[in-house]
Design an enzyme around this catalytic site. Structure first.
Site, PDB file in Angstrom:
ATOM      1  N   HIS A  23     -72.397  15.901  -1.502  1.00 26.07           N
ATOM      2  CA  HIS A  23     -73.718  16.479  -1.778  1.00 26.07           C
ATOM      3  C   HIS A  23     -74.644  16.325  -0.571  1.00 26.07           C
ATOM      4  O   HIS A  23     -75.377  17.242  -0.208  1.00 26.07           O
ATOM      5  CB  HIS A  23     -74.368  15.774  -2.972  1.00 26.07           C
ATOM      6  CG  HIS A  23     -73.755  16.077  -4.293  1.00 26.07           C
ATOM      7  ND1 HIS A  23     -73.731  17.336  -4.845  1.00 26.07           N
ATOM      8  CD2 HIS A  23     -73.155  15.255  -5.212  1.00 26.07           C
ATOM      9  CE1 HIS A  23     -73.144  17.298  -6.035  1.00 26.07           C
ATOM     10  NE2 HIS A  23     -72.790  16.051  -6.273  1.00 26.07           N
ATOM     11  N   HIS A 200     -71.572   3.529 -12.119  1.00 28.54           N
ATOM     12  CA  HIS A 200     -71.894   4.381 -10.970  1.00 28.54           C
ATOM     13  C   HIS A 200     -73.404   4.483 -10.872  1.00 28.54           C
ATOM     14  O   HIS A 200     -74.065   4.863 -11.842  1.00 28.54           O
ATOM     15  CB  HIS A 200     -71.272   5.774 -11.211  1.00 28.54           C
ATOM     16  CG  HIS A 200     -71.627   6.803 -10.192  1.00 28.54           C
ATOM     17  ND1 HIS A 200     -70.757   7.161  -9.181  1.00 28.54           N
ATOM     18  CD2 HIS A 200     -72.728   7.586 -10.034  1.00 28.54           C
ATOM     19  CE1 HIS A 200     -71.312   8.123  -8.449  1.00 28.54           C
ATOM     20  NE2 HIS A 200     -72.504   8.399  -8.945  1.00 28.54           N
ATOM     21  N   HIS A 202     -77.151   5.415  -8.561  1.00 25.45           N
ATOM     22  CA  HIS A 202     -77.869   6.081  -7.472  1.00 25.45           C
ATOM     23  C   HIS A 202     -79.086   5.247  -7.113  1.00 25.45           C
ATOM     24  O   HIS A 202     -79.653   4.545  -7.960  1.00 25.45           O
ATOM     25  CB  HIS A 202     -78.260   7.500  -7.861  1.00 25.45           C
ATOM     26  CG  HIS A 202     -77.121   8.461  -7.797  1.00 25.45           C
ATOM     27  ND1 HIS A 202     -76.851   9.232  -6.692  1.00 25.45           N
ATOM     28  CD2 HIS A 202     -76.144   8.730  -8.696  1.00 25.45           C
ATOM     29  CE1 HIS A 202     -75.762   9.956  -6.912  1.00 25.45           C
ATOM     30  NE2 HIS A 202     -75.312   9.675  -8.123  1.00 25.45           N
TER      31      HIS A 202
END
Length: 340
Positions: A23, A200, A202
């Site tokens: 990304h 996971h 961010h």
């Protein structure tokens, strides 16, 4: 956390630089870069190396952004230098299909993480079941878990467990959680289902390492990282940092920390288009609870319509937009521009 409470099980490190990191570089990885990164990760002792378009296999499209190189080529090339780690792909049902997974397996992938929105796990059952029948390591991956209660997450995770998932991954796709949010979700899942848990994160609120550590302390055995934190939004849990933290705390990862540091500095950092820092627009992803991969799409829409990225992200958060609705970013930007 006291040493007597430390989880003595091995903590498996899952590197997704070549998937989530896609990304951040607009899906521009070359074969040479994939080989260098995958080979370095394998040498450093990473357990699972994930390679795909940022939105999973066959995500290359006008909606999500086109890949510079066909991901099947990247998978095949990386597979030739990976000697010990599992080679994984991400699959989002509706974007990728079982037929696409077959092609990835033929090119060398031996693991798959099947990702759905946190309330839609049932659409992944057939993909996980097929992968297990084909001898693959299969993971159920719940995205945007900040949007659901621990009870709802347990309910959805049971679909994955019943399909035979090897572990269940909880993703803070917006980087919107704080450590107590992570603890509540991981501990609830650990108590309810006898399947390993992964996490996971961010870094949109600058809490990725702290949240990943909270997951480990609650018993998560698989943690996603990326080199230099390369990933959507403000990036992911920075692998070389997180492994150093776990080493300092006495956890066993099997990772050669110095090798991972060298890979991040010498190979990954030079190809980054920009530093992975928490800027206002990436901060707003976590603040508003917006899918991290929306960031570059939002920046482009903001420039096109003359709207601050923050305004677009706030509106996307109000509308509770989720992964797969990237096309709505332009609509929202246009609507806001008409109100000026």
């Amino acid at each position: 956390m006291g040493a007597d409470k430390i989880n003595t099980n091995k903590i498996n490190i899952v590197d997704t630089t070549l998937r989530d990191g896609s990304h951040a570089v607009s899906h521009s990885f070359t074969v040479e870069q994939a080989v260098a990164i995958a080979g370095g990760l394998d040498k450093a002792g990473i357990d699972i190396i994930e390679i795909s378009h940022g939105d999973g296999i066959t995500g290359s499209s006008i909606n999500y952004g086109f890949s510079k190189v066909d991901e099947l080529e990247l998978i095949e090339a990386a597979g030739k230098v990976i000697k010990n780690a599992k080679l994984a792909v991400l699959l989002l049902p509706g974007i990728g299909t079982i037929e696409d997974l077959k092609k990835a397996r033929e090119r060398g992938a031996n693991a798959v993480r099947v990702a759905t929105h946190v309330t839609e796990a049932d659409i992944a059952v057939q993909h996980i079941a097929w992968a297990k029948q084909a001898g693959m390591f299969a993971v159920g991956f719940l995205m945007m878990t900040h949007m659901a209660s621990p009870e709802k997450i347990v309910e959805q995770a049971k679909f994955f467990a019943d399909a035979g998932a090897d572990y269940i991954n909880l993703a803070d796709s917006s980087g919107a959680m704080v450590p107590d949010d992570v603890r509540a979700r991981v501990s609830a899942l650990k108590a309810a289902i006898n399947v390993p848990v992964g996490f996971h994160s961010h870094n949109n609120l600058s809490l990725a390492v702290a949240n990943s550590l909270a997951a480990v302390e609650e018993g998560a055995l698989y943690i996603d990282v990326t080199c230099r934190g390369l990933g959507a939004g403000a990036g992911n849990t920075q692998g070389e940092v997180f492994c150093a933290v776990l080493e300092r705390l006495g956890y066993n990862t099997g990772v050669k920390s110095f090798d991972l540091m060298d890979l991040a500095e010498d190979v990954v950092e030079p190809l980054m288009l920009r530093p992975q820092v928490v800027r206002t627009d990436s901060l707003m992803l976590g603040y508003a609870g917006v899918y991290s991969s929306f960031l570059l799409h939002t920046r482009r829409a903001a420039e096109k319509f003359g709207i601050p990225p923050r305004d677009i992200l706030v509106e996307l958060g109000k509308r509770r937009m989720v992964g797969g609705q990237e096309d709505m970013i332009v609509d929202v930007a246009y609507q806001l521009s008409q109100k000026k």
